[in-house]
Structure formats: C-alpha cells, structure tokens
Design an enzyme around this catalytic site. Structure first.
Site, short mmCIF file in Angstrom:
data_model
loop_
_atom_site.label_atom_id
_atom_site.label_comp_id
_atom_site.label_asym_id
_atom_site.label_seq_id
_atom_site.Cartn_x
_atom_site.Cartn_y
_atom_site.Cartn_z
N ASP A 13 0.81 -1.22 0.00
CA ASP A 13 0.00 0.00 0.00
C ASP A 13 0.84 1.26 0.00
O ASP A 13 0.44 2.29 0.54
CB ASP A 13 -0.98 0.01 1.20
CG ASP A 13 -1.70 -1.31 1.36
OD1 ASP A 13 -2.28 -1.76 0.37
OD2 ASP A 13 -1.65 -1.90 2.45
N LYS A 16 2.17 2.00 -5.01
CA LYS A 16 2.83 1.42 -6.20
C LYS A 16 1.98 1.67 -7.43
O LYS A 16 2.50 1.90 -8.51
CB LYS A 16 3.00 -0.10 -6.04
CG LYS A 16 4.06 -0.52 -5.08
CD LYS A 16 4.24 -2.02 -5.08
CE LYS A 16 3.05 -2.82 -4.63
NZ LYS A 16 2.66 -2.64 -3.22
N GLY A 40 -4.17 -4.91 -4.35
CA GLY A 40 -5.15 -3.93 -4.79
C GLY A 40 -4.43 -2.67 -5.22
O GLY A 40 -3.81 -2.02 -4.40
N HIS A 41 -4.45 -2.40 -6.50
CA HIS A 41 -3.80 -1.19 -7.00
C HIS A 41 -4.87 -0.18 -7.39
O HIS A 41 -5.72 -0.48 -8.22
CB HIS A 41 -2.96 -1.50 -8.25
CG HIS A 41 -1.71 -2.25 -7.93
ND1 HIS A 41 -0.91 -2.81 -8.89
CD2 HIS A 41 -1.12 -2.49 -6.75
CE1 HIS A 41 0.12 -3.39 -8.30
NE2 HIS A 41 0.01 -3.22 -7.01
N THR A 128 -5.82 -11.83 3.69
CA THR A 128 -6.92 -11.18 2.97
C THR A 128 -8.08 -12.16 2.76
O THR A 128 -9.13 -11.77 2.24
CB THR A 128 -6.44 -10.68 1.60
OG1 THR A 128 -5.96 -11.80 0.86
CG2 THR A 128 -5.34 -9.64 1.73
N GLN A 223 2.19 -6.57 -3.38
CA GLN A 223 2.59 -6.68 -1.97
C GLN A 223 3.94 -5.95 -1.77
O GLN A 223 4.20 -5.00 -2.49
CB GLN A 223 2.65 -8.13 -1.47
CG GLN A 223 1.29 -8.76 -1.31
CD GLN A 223 0.77 -9.37 -2.60
OE1 GLN A 223 1.50 -10.04 -3.31
NE2 GLN A 223 -0.48 -9.16 -2.90
N PRO A 303 -8.93 -0.64 8.28
CA PRO A 303 -8.09 0.53 8.61
C PRO A 303 -6.64 0.07 8.72
O PRO A 303 -6.36 -1.00 9.28
CB PRO A 303 -8.61 0.98 9.98
CG PRO A 303 -9.69 0.06 10.38
CD PRO A 303 -9.87 -1.00 9.34
N ARG A 304 -5.72 0.84 8.18
CA ARG A 304 -4.31 0.44 8.25
C ARG A 304 -3.67 0.96 9.53
O ARG A 304 -4.03 2.04 10.00
CB ARG A 304 -3.55 1.00 7.04
CG ARG A 304 -4.06 0.42 5.74
CD ARG A 304 -3.36 1.03 4.54
NE ARG A 304 -3.97 0.51 3.32
CZ ARG A 304 -4.15 1.22 2.21
NH1 ARG A 304 -3.74 2.47 2.14
NH2 ARG A 304 -4.72 0.67 1.16
N LYS A 330 3.32 10.43 -0.59
CA LYS A 330 2.52 10.95 0.52
C LYS A 330 3.25 11.89 1.46
O LYS A 330 2.94 11.94 2.67
CB LYS A 330 1.89 9.79 1.29
CG LYS A 330 0.86 9.04 0.44
CD LYS A 330 -0.18 8.40 1.30
CE LYS A 330 -1.43 8.09 0.53
NZ LYS A 330 -2.44 7.41 1.30
P1 IMP Z 1 -2.41 -13.14 2.23
O1 IMP Z 1 -1.50 -12.62 1.16
O2 IMP Z 1 -3.86 -12.92 1.93
O3 IMP Z 1 -2.10 -14.54 2.62
O4 IMP Z 1 -2.15 -12.26 3.54
C1 IMP Z 1 -0.91 -12.33 4.26
C2 IMP Z 1 -0.51 -10.96 4.78
O5 IMP Z 1 -0.16 -10.12 3.69
C3 IMP Z 1 -1.63 -10.22 5.54
O6 IMP Z 1 -1.04 -9.46 6.58
C4 IMP Z 1 -2.19 -9.30 4.48
O7 IMP Z 1 -2.82 -8.18 5.05
C5 IMP Z 1 -0.93 -8.93 3.73
N1 IMP Z 1 -1.17 -8.53 2.33
C6 IMP Z 1 -1.40 -9.33 1.28
N2 IMP Z 1 -1.54 -8.60 0.16
C7 IMP Z 1 -1.38 -7.32 0.51
C8 IMP Z 1 -1.36 -6.09 -0.24
O8 IMP Z 1 -1.52 -6.05 -1.45
N3 IMP Z 1 -1.14 -4.95 0.50
C9 IMP Z 1 -0.93 -4.98 1.85
N4 IMP Z 1 -0.91 -6.11 2.55
C10 IMP Z 1 -1.14 -7.26 1.91
#
Ligand code: IMP
Length: 424
Positions: A13, A16, A40-41, A128, A223, A303-304, A330
């Site tokens: 996040d 990118k 998620g872009h 996720t 990621q 929320p982050r 940012k």
């Molecule tokens: P997973 O990839 O769904 O298995 O999640 C594993 C960890 O990676 C969790 O903490 C997610 O919140 C984090 N995560 C996976 N994809 C993203 C992303 O695109 N942005 C931020 N965190 C991510």
C-alpha cells in the site's frame, strides 16, 4: 536496457499503483509476476478511478501488452469479474495473456484460508482471505491445479476431483467445516475455463521476445518486501516473493533482464494485518496520518496501522531488492506536523542496539525504535510542480531520508494524482 521493476518496500500500500501507472504509460509490456487478488492497485486515469487486483495496470493504455506470469495465483472468477468490469468501462483486455503454469485458486483454498485463520485465533496472520497461502501450499506440495489444467477439460476434471475430495477430508475432519460440492465446483470452473482459454499463452516466451526486441518492459510488483515469504516479518507475510528477484522467476526470464529496480515507499509507514511494526503510533498522530492519508485497505477496507518512517526497514529493502532508487509517496500527508521522526535503529530491552532489520521477529519483541527528529513543514505542498518548489524543511527531510536509507529518492509524491509525482 529500458526495462524496470517496481517493488513495494514496506508492508504494501505504498502507492505502487500510481508509480506503476506513470511507468506503464511509457511501457510496451507490463508483467505481473507474483501474488494474486490479495493485491489492490488504485489507479487514477483520465479522471476515472480503477481498482485493479490481478490485471496489470498497463491494461488502461491502448496497445500495451499485459502479461500475468507463472508466479501469480489466479482466482478465475475474480479475474473474469475484473475483465468484465473493465469492459463495461470501455477498457479492452484483448492484450492480456496468462501463463499456463500459473496456479489456480480453488474454492477450497479460500475456505481453508478462513478456517486456518479461525483455528489460529489470536495468533492469526490476518490474511486477505483470498486463498493465497493455501494455493501456494499446493503449488509447492506439487498437487496444485495450473492454468494449463484448467483449460484441458479432462485433465482438470480428474485433478480437481482427486484434490477436491482430499480437501473435503481436511475441511471436515481437521477443521470441522462443511464440505464443498466438488462436482458443482468442477462445473463452475469449466465455464470459467471456456472464457479464459483465449488468454493462455507462454509468458516466459512472450517476455523473452519483448526483451530481444528491445521493448520497454515494466515488471509490476505486488505486496511488498516486508511481506516476502523469506525477507518479511515471517510468519506475518504473504506466500510469494514480492522482492525483485521474484519478478524474474515469476515472469520466466533471467535476473539480468530486469533492468532498473525501483522501490516504492511512503513518507511514513503503514501495515494491515497482524505482525510486528516497531514504529507504530497509537496516538493522535497515528490517527491523523490514517485519516489524512486515507489509510484504509483497497482490497478489504480494513483501517491500516500507521507509524513513522523506518530507515532500518528501508535499508533492508535496499539490500534484498538491489534497489537503484526509491519513489516515496505521501509527503503531503505529513504537512502540519511540527516534528517528523525517523527510526534509525531498534533498542532491545537488554540495551542491545540493532542497526540491521533482524532475521526473526522475536528479536523485535519489546524493542523500542531509536528516533532521529527532523523539523516538519506546514505548507500545503500538494500543488508543487518541481522538487525545488518544496519548502526547505521538506527538502531537508527527503535528503536526510536518502542518507539514512543509502538510496536516492528519484520520485517524490505530494498528492494522489499522477501529476503530483515530482520526478528528479
Ligand atoms: P495473504 O497474502 O492474503 O495470505 O495475507 C498475508 C498478509 O499479507 C496479511 O497481513 C495481508 O494483510 C498482507 N497482504 C497481502 N496482500 C497485501 C497487499 O496487497 N497490501 C498490503 N498487505 C497485503
């Protein structure tokens, strides 16, 4: 070599999407090489906002070829939803290609993701819930179903039947969950297969061809470094390799084909999900950053968590990715804060000072960030068009970050739109 790799260097996040979008508009080919629809872009283009999860951002530009490499895990239903959503908005996906080696996310992967998180209780990863980890588990266990299988009816039916029955045993007997109707799943997926078949082609061959023709290739990371299965805060990580090396394997080309490696960061730090975060803020400043920076997940809306810039973490990312430069977004969010803090080391409860990001998160238990304080800036910088226009204190903050991270900052983000990225 005109190619470029863009990777996230914190916990994802970092913006990118915006950097990738700027570079995609100049690219001939954009390749996604790891992760899945956990990403998620958010891309703002032509006054429209697009939220992409699987399809490379190059899709928004006519003529740009978009490849999904073998390192990506694909949820066919979600991919088709994305293709259809784009088509409704006039975006053509005929330039999309998917590698036959890419693994398919099946309904049992999503189910097991949820059940295993539930079973972990307080120790959950905070995934996720998209079935990413269980899909990569099958890939490495060598029982996975690949895109090639999906588009070959007989192979798919045979494999899915065998795997599905086994997964039902695990779902019911280990987790006490409800079994899936495997035949219904097969029927549903065979319909997806019909629609996806025209997109399937060897992305390794296609990318290699583009390299040989001297095309401008953008390897689009998803990621981020601290979510890497090896170099992240294990086990609070994703199940793929978001570091730059992953781009080569996940696209099917040699590492010497990657070109310039660009790391994207934020002027502060955020994280979703569980796991250590040494510079996390639990006070009003953390809330201010969250609200002003709109720090809520694109994929899950969560929320982050927010905190100060961590230079130890970025130095780790510079090393493991071999970063040539950084794009930092940012800075505008920080405007109005009297003092900015940058973490330069961690101090453990026994007094030991860590200047390198530790290999194991237990080293971080009880560790306090050691901060350097930098003067803040109060001006609204969102309208600045060049680096020189930035207030002196903001420039000094950027230059200090470069020194502490050992990497030049070539792009400076002062707002959400593409035009608000100052290239140096
Ligand atoms: P997973 O990839 O769904 O298995 O999640 C594993 C960890 O990676 C969790 O903490 C997610 O919140 C984090 N995560 C996976 N994809 C993203 C992303 O695109 N942005 C931020 N965190 C991510």
């Amino acid at each position: 070599m005109p190619s470029k790799v863009v990777v996230g260097v914190q916990w994802g996040d970092e913006g990118k999407g915006k950097v990738i979008d700027i570079l995609a508009s100049r690219a001939d080919v954009v390749v996604r090489s790891q992760g899945g629809n956990n990403a998620g872009h958010t891309v703002k283009s032509g006054g429209e906002v697009y939220k992409l999860h699987l399809i490379p951002s190059g899709i928004l530009y006519k003529g740009v070829k978009c490849y999904i490499g073998c390192g990506v895990v694909i949820d066919p239903q979600d991919l088709l939803r994305e293709i259809d959503g784009l088509a409704e908005r006039g975006v053509d996906c005929s330039n999309l290609r998917i590698d036959p080696r890419a693994h398919i996310i099946m309904p049992w992967h999503r189910k097991l993701d949820g059940l295993s998180e539930k079973a972990l209780g307080g120790g959950k990863i905070g995934t996720t819930g998209r079935g990413i980890g269980p899909c990569y588990m099958d890939k490495y266990e060598r029982s996975g179903i690949r895109m090639y299988d999906l588009v070959h009816d007989e192979v798919f039916t045979r494999k899915a039947k065998a795997v599905g029955q086994l997964k039902n045993e695990i779902i019911t007997k280990i987790y006490g969950g409800d079994p899936l109707d495997v035949d219904a799943v097969i029927g549903e997926y065979l319909e997806y297969a019909k629609r996806l078949a025209p997109y399937v082609e060897d992305v390794s061959v296609l990318t290699d061809q583009a390299v040989r023709e001297g095309k401008n290739i953008l390897f689009e990371g998803a990621q981020a470094t601290l979510l890497d299965i090896d170099f992240g805060t294990y086990p609070y990580v994703t199940s793929s390799h978001p570091v730059s090396g992953g781009a080569a394997i996940g696209a099917g080309v040699g590492p010497n084909r990657l070109g310039e490696i660009i790391g994207v960061a934020k002027a502060y730090t955020t994280r979703v999900g569980e796991g250590p975060f040494p510079t996390e803020l639990f006070d009003g400043t953390g809330d201010l950053i969250r609200n002003r920076g709109q720090e809520f997940g694109t994929t899950t809306g969560r929320p982050r968590r927010t905190g100060w810039f961590d230079a130890v973490l970025i130095r780790h990312a510079v090393r493991v990715n071999g970063l040539d430069c950084l794009a930092v977004n940012k800075f505008d969010t920080l405007s109005g804060l009297e003092t900015l803090k940058v973490c330069v080391a961690y101090q453990k409860p026994d007094g030991t000072v860590l200047t390198e990001y530790p290999c194991d998160i237990h080293e971080l238990e009880g560790a306090a960030p050691v901060y350097e304080e930098v003067k803040g800036f109060s001006d609204d910088i969102s309208g600045c068009k060049t680096f020189d226009e930035l207030p002196q204190a903001c420039k000094a903050y950027i230059e200090r970050l470069e020194e502490l991270c050992g990497c030049p900052i070539k792009m400076v983000g002062v707002g959400p739109s593409r035009e608000q990225v100052l290239e140096r």
